[in-house]
Design a protein around this motif. Structure first.
Motif, PDB file in Angstrom:
ATOM      1  N   TYR A   1       0.849  -1.177   0.000  1.00 30.80           N
ATOM      2  CA  TYR A   1       0.000   0.000   0.000  1.00 30.80           C
ATOM      3  C   TYR A   1       0.891   1.236   0.000  1.00 30.80           C
ATOM      4  CZ  TYR A   1      -4.278  -2.597   0.951  1.00 30.80           C
ATOM      5  OH  TYR A   1      -5.356  -3.433   0.850  1.00 30.80           O
ATOM      6  N   THR A   2       0.341   2.369  -0.388  1.00 33.39           N
ATOM      7  CA  THR A   2       1.106   3.616  -0.354  1.00 33.39           C
ATOM      8  C   THR A   2       1.343   4.020   1.104  1.00 33.39           C
ATOM      9  OG1 THR A   2      -0.868   5.009  -0.349  1.00 33.39           O
ATOM     10  CG2 THR A   2       0.044   4.393  -2.518  1.00 33.39           C
TER      11      THR A   2
ATOM     12  N   TRP B   1      -8.589   8.794  -0.766  1.00 33.85           N
ATOM     13  CA  TRP B   1      -7.278   8.300  -1.206  1.00 33.85           C
ATOM     14  C   TRP B   1      -7.427   6.954  -1.919  1.00 33.85           C
ATOM     15  CZ3 TRP B   1      -2.808  10.369  -2.156  1.00 33.85           C
ATOM     16  CH2 TRP B   1      -1.701   9.539  -2.369  1.00 33.85           C
ATOM     17  N   ARG B   2      -8.252   6.097  -1.358  1.00 33.60           N
ATOM     18  CA  ARG B   2      -8.435   4.767  -1.950  1.00 33.60           C
ATOM     19  C   ARG B   2      -9.102   4.853  -3.329  1.00 33.60           C
ATOM     20  NH1 ARG B   2      -9.328  -0.849   0.862  1.00 33.60           N
ATOM     21  NH2 ARG B   2      -9.744  -2.101  -0.976  1.00 33.60           N
ATOM     22  N   LEU B   3      -9.991   5.811  -3.492  1.00 34.12           N
ATOM     23  CA  LEU B   3     -10.619   5.998  -4.800  1.00 34.12           C
ATOM     24  C   LEU B   3      -9.610   6.514  -5.821  1.00 34.12           C
ATOM     25  CD1 LEU B   3     -14.037   7.537  -3.693  1.00 34.12           C
ATOM     26  CD2 LEU B   3     -13.626   5.210  -4.562  1.00 34.12           C
ATOM     27  N   LYS B   4      -8.635   7.288  -5.338  1.00 29.81           N
ATOM     28  CA  LYS B   4      -7.605   7.840  -6.216  1.00 29.81           C
ATOM     29  C   LYS B   4      -6.478   6.830  -6.466  1.00 29.81           C
ATOM     30  CE  LYS B   4      -4.338  11.616  -6.527  1.00 29.81           C
ATOM     31  NZ  LYS B   4      -3.217  12.025  -5.733  1.00 29.81           N
ATOM     32  N   GLN B   5      -6.095   6.104  -5.430  1.00 30.01           N
ATOM     33  CA  GLN B   5      -4.987   5.146  -5.490  1.00 30.01           C
ATOM     34  C   GLN B   5      -5.525   3.741  -5.245  1.00 30.01           C
ATOM     35  OE1 GLN B   5      -1.579   5.789  -5.850  1.00 30.01           O
ATOM     36  NE2 GLN B   5      -2.120   7.906  -6.299  1.00 30.01           N
TER      37      GLN B   5
ATOM     38  N   PRO C   1      -5.852   0.015  -4.329  1.00 27.74           N
ATOM     39  CA  PRO C   1      -5.007  -0.818  -3.468  1.00 27.74           C
ATOM     40  C   PRO C   1      -4.311  -1.898  -4.289  1.00 27.74           C
ATOM     41  CG  PRO C   1      -7.318  -1.370  -3.177  1.00 27.74           C
ATOM     42  CD  PRO C   1      -7.268  -0.180  -4.089  1.00 27.74           C
ATOM     43  N   PRO C   2      -3.205  -2.404  -3.783  1.00 29.63           N
ATOM     44  CA  PRO C   2      -2.514  -3.474  -4.512  1.00 29.63           C
ATOM     45  C   PRO C   2      -3.413  -4.709  -4.602  1.00 29.63           C
ATOM     46  CG  PRO C   2      -1.550  -3.159  -2.331  1.00 29.63           C
ATOM     47  CD  PRO C   2      -2.551  -2.073  -2.521  1.00 29.63           C
TER      48      PRO C   2
END
Length: 186
Positions: A12-13, A71-75, A77-78
Motif C-alpha cells: 500500500y502507499t 485516497w483509496r478511490l484515487k490510489q 489498493p494493490p
C-alpha cells in the motif's frame, strides 16, 4: 531484483498505511474509552472528560475515514495474490467494504445520538459541530442502542480483520500482512 520490485509494488502507499494505522489506533481507543466511560457511575469530571475524548476520537475517525476513502478511490489498493483462493479474495473485499461502512456509521450514529441527547459536539474544545436538530429524548433512546450495536459490529469486524491478517502472516506466510506494515518491505 525483479521479485523485490514486485513486492514494493504490492505494498500500500505510505499515506494509506499511515491512515490505516491512525484510524485503527483511534477506533480501538474510542471503543475502549466508550466501554470505560459508560461504566463510571453518575456524572464526574473524569466521566465528562472521557465523553469528550470519545467524541473527539469519533469525529477524527470520521474525518480520517473520509480522507482514506478519497485516497483509496484515487490510489487503487494493490491486488491480492492470485494464489489466494477466490473465496478468500471475495471475503477480504467484503470485509473491507463493511469496515469502511462502519468507519462512517459508528461516528455518525454517535454524533446523532449526542445531538438527540441535547449535547453539542465541540471537536477538541475548539470547533463546534453543526446542530441539525433540537434535543429529542425519544430519538436519543433509539440512537443509543443503535450506536452501541454498531460499535459491537465494528469490534467484531476488526477482530475478523486481525485474525485474517494473522492467518496470512503466521499460517499462509504469503506476505499479505506485510503490504500494510509500516517500514520498508524486505
Amino acid at each position: 531484483m525483479q521479485l523485490q520490485q514486485h513486492q514494493e509494488q504490492a505494498r500500500y502507499t505510505t499515506i494509506a498505511i499511515v491512515l490505516h494505522w491512525l484510524i485503527a489506533v483511534l477506533i480501538v481507543g474510542a471503543f475502549t474509552l466508550g466501554l470505560v466511560m459508560t461504566d463510571i457511575p453518575g456524572f464526574s469530571p473524569t466521566k465528562l472528560r472521557y465523553f469528550s475524548w470519545h467524541k473527539w476520537a469519533g469525529v477524527t475517525v470520521l474525518l480520517l475515514a473520509a480522507l482514506r476513502l478519497l485516497w483509496r478511490l484515487k490510489q487503487r489498493p494493490p491486488a491480492l495474490s492470485s494464489a489466494m483462493p477466490a473465496w478468500q479474495r471475495s471475503a477480504a473485499h467484503g470485509l473491507h467494504h463493511l469496515l469502511y461502512l462502519m468507519m462512517f456509521a459508528v461516528p455518525v450514529s454517535g454524533y446523532l445520538y449526542t445531538l438527540a441527547a441535547g449535547v453539542p459536539v465541540v471537536w477538541f474544545g475548539l470547533f463546534k459541530l453543526p446542530v441539525f436538530f433540537a434535543k429529542d429524548p425519544a430519538l436519543a433512546a433509539i440512537l443509543k442502542p443503535v450506536h452501541y450495536w454498531l460499535n459491537m459490529l465494528l469490534a467484531g469486524l476488526v477482530g475478523l480483520h486481525v485474525l485474517a491478517a494473522l492467518k496470512h502472516q503466521l499460517i499462509d506466510r504469503d506476505g499479505t500482512m506485510r503490504r500494510m506494515l509500516p517500514g520498508r518491505s524486505h
